[in-house]
Design an enzyme around this catalytic site. Structure first.
Site, short mmCIF file in Angstrom:
data_model
loop_
_atom_site.label_atom_id
_atom_site.label_comp_id
_atom_site.label_asym_id
_atom_site.label_seq_id
_atom_site.Cartn_x
_atom_site.Cartn_y
_atom_site.Cartn_z
N HIS A 118 11.09 2.41 1.36
CA HIS A 118 9.75 2.32 0.74
C HIS A 118 9.10 3.69 0.77
O HIS A 118 8.40 4.05 1.71
CB HIS A 118 8.91 1.30 1.54
CG HIS A 118 7.59 0.95 0.93
ND1 HIS A 118 7.26 -0.33 0.55
CD2 HIS A 118 6.51 1.71 0.66
CE1 HIS A 118 6.03 -0.34 0.06
NE2 HIS A 118 5.55 0.89 0.12
N GLU A 153 -6.44 5.44 -5.41
CA GLU A 153 -7.35 4.31 -5.24
C GLU A 153 -8.80 4.76 -5.02
O GLU A 153 -9.66 3.95 -4.74
CB GLU A 153 -6.87 3.43 -4.09
CG GLU A 153 -5.55 2.75 -4.44
CD GLU A 153 -4.84 2.15 -3.23
OE1 GLU A 153 -5.22 2.46 -2.10
OE2 GLU A 153 -3.90 1.37 -3.45
N THR A 213 0.19 0.77 -6.11
CA THR A 213 -0.99 0.16 -6.74
C THR A 213 -1.07 0.52 -8.22
O THR A 213 -1.51 -0.27 -9.03
CB THR A 213 -2.30 0.72 -6.11
OG1 THR A 213 -2.09 0.94 -4.73
CG2 THR A 213 -3.46 -0.20 -6.33
N HIS A 224 4.65 -6.29 -1.08
CA HIS A 224 3.56 -5.66 -0.33
C HIS A 224 2.65 -6.76 0.19
O HIS A 224 2.16 -7.58 -0.58
CB HIS A 224 2.78 -4.71 -1.26
CG HIS A 224 1.40 -4.37 -0.78
ND1 HIS A 224 1.11 -3.15 -0.20
CD2 HIS A 224 0.25 -5.09 -0.78
CE1 HIS A 224 -0.18 -3.14 0.13
NE2 HIS A 224 -0.73 -4.29 -0.21
N HIS A 276 4.98 -4.18 5.36
CA HIS A 276 3.68 -3.96 6.03
C HIS A 276 3.32 -5.13 6.95
O HIS A 276 2.15 -5.38 7.21
CB HIS A 276 2.52 -3.78 5.03
CG HIS A 276 2.76 -2.84 3.89
ND1 HIS A 276 3.49 -1.68 4.02
CD2 HIS A 276 2.35 -2.89 2.58
CE1 HIS A 276 3.51 -1.07 2.84
NE2 HIS A 276 2.86 -1.78 1.95
N ASP A 333 6.56 4.25 4.03
CA ASP A 333 5.44 4.30 3.06
C ASP A 333 5.10 5.77 2.74
O ASP A 333 3.95 6.10 2.45
CB ASP A 333 4.21 3.57 3.61
CG ASP A 333 3.36 2.93 2.51
OD1 ASP A 333 3.67 3.14 1.31
OD2 ASP A 333 2.40 2.23 2.84
#
Ligand SMILES: [Zn+2]
Length: 391
Positions: A62, A71, A100, A196, A225, A284
């Site tokens: 990931h 964001e 996202t 996610h 996560h 991540d």
């Protein structure tokens, strides 16, 4: 060119003891307590590892290879990951993920950056789709993306239980999981749905319903996560026990609500009923690690770092866990889930993705597909624009 690595303390991940390795053509050709030297006429590199530990290259499932985030407005888009950010961290295989933002970023960019990392010397794959539902794809179909686009292993990171998700229904989730599974069968790839998980109260409820109400095998679902809050972690751990579903811990800095990756891994491995082969960890890397207020406004942002993986490994060893017990979470478990049969282990015939650890568990030498990317703690190979930046 033959490379002899001598006097290595090999963890394959299981301990093989002091061994010599022969590497050529990107593969491991031989492993033995003592190997003879190269026949006359062969060009060979000899390297004595002085009894240091040799482990498989880490597999990070990931990583926001194009950069994630965005964001908090256009200026918050994180830049793409570089080769040395990964190689210095002992990572020799990555799976890229969009995140996202599939509005200002897209799958073509993700596949291109994944192929770019391959060209720069790593092994790289990616997930098609993003947080969004229905998934954005390259060929307009999840099945075709998995079947025909070499680096695509499945769909990810589709978001559930998060205010940033598309709020998929059970039927939508089932359709995507089914497409992953069937495309996996058609292509011989993993066909995994990498999910996610947000902090939402619903947690893994949708996945539980999917497992109870359909015939789709649990191995298709790979929630990540899961250590972000303690309630979600306990739920995920129980589902791994009940269904033998693989769960993924993220090596992000934990707040009081969650567990650090090392704490989460240690808790799983301490549970005698937990299937130890069903646990993976990812970084991540280059994703944004945001903190939102109750109105969904971003109040704080950090960036995921690939180095967090090797730091997690060091933290587990500092807790007194044995290397051979924790190493599969970073290597062979990931390779098995993603069906990367040449990866995640040190064995004859497999890819020469190797990391030499220092006494303080730092990756001092890193080899990917038989080529040194890091020697004596310093990168010896650079990404295209990293190289340009050095002049
Ligand atoms: Zn995520």
């Amino acid at each position: 060119m033959l490379t002899f690595l001598r006097n290595a303390d090999v963890f394959a991940p299981h301990p093989l003891g002091k061994s010599d390795l022969l590497v050529a053509g990107g593969r491991i050709l031989a492993i033995a307590p003592t190997l003879p030297g190269a026949p006359p006429g062969f060009v060979a590199e000899e390297r004595d590892l002085g009894g240091r530990r040799l482990i498989p290259g880490l597999i990070d499932g990931h990583v926001h290879v194009t950069g994630g985030g965005g964001e908090s407005g256009p200026a918050s888009r994180v830049p793409p990951i570089t080769l040395t950010q990964l190689s210095r961290a002992g990572i020799t295989s990555v799976v890229g993920v969009l995140g996202t933002d599939s509005t200002t970023r897209n799958i073509t960019e993700l596949v291109a950056r994944t192929l770019g990392l391959r060209e720069e010397g790593l092994s790289a794959w990616c997930w098609t789709g993003s947080y969004e539902c229905p998934p954005k794809t390259l060929t307009s179909s999840v099945r075709s993306d998995i079947a025909f686009i070499d680096p695509v292993l499945g769909v990810g990171e589709l978001a559930i239980s998060d205010h940033r998700s598309s709020q998929p229904t059970l039927d939508e989730l089932l359709r995507i999981a089914a497409d992953c599974h069937v495309a996996g069968l058609l292509s011989g790839k993993a066909g995994v749905l990498h999910l996610h998980l947000g902090d939402g109260k619903r947690g893994l409820e949708l996945v539980r319903q999917a497992l109870e109400r359909s015939e789709i095998p649990a191995r298709v679902f790979h929630p990540t996560h899961v250590n972000r809050n303690k309630r979600l972690f306990e739920e995920a751990k129980q589902m791994a026990k009940d269904h033998r579903m693989t769960i993924d811990v993220t090596a992000f800095p934990a707040d009081d609500d969650g567990y650090t990756a090392d704490a989460a891994i240690a808790r799983c491995l301490a549970d005698p009923d937990f299937p130890a082969e069903r646990l993976t960890v990812s970084s991540d890397g280059a994703g944004c690690l945001p903190v939102f207020d109750g109105d969904g406004r971003l109040v704080e942002m950090d960036i995921g770092r690939p180095r967090a993986l090797i730091e997690t490994l060091a933290a587990l060893l500092a807790r007194g866990l044995e290397l051979e017990r924790v190493l599969p979470v970073f290597t062979s478990n990931v390779a098995d889930l993603l069906r990367l049969s040449n990866k995640g282990r040190i064995a004859v015939g497999l890819d020469a993705d190797l990391v030499v650890l220092s006494a303080s568990h730092e990756p001092v030498d890193v080899m990917a597909r038989g080529r040194w990317l890091v020697r004596d703690g310093a990168p010896t190979a650079f990404g295209t624009f990293e190289k340009a930046a050095r002049h």
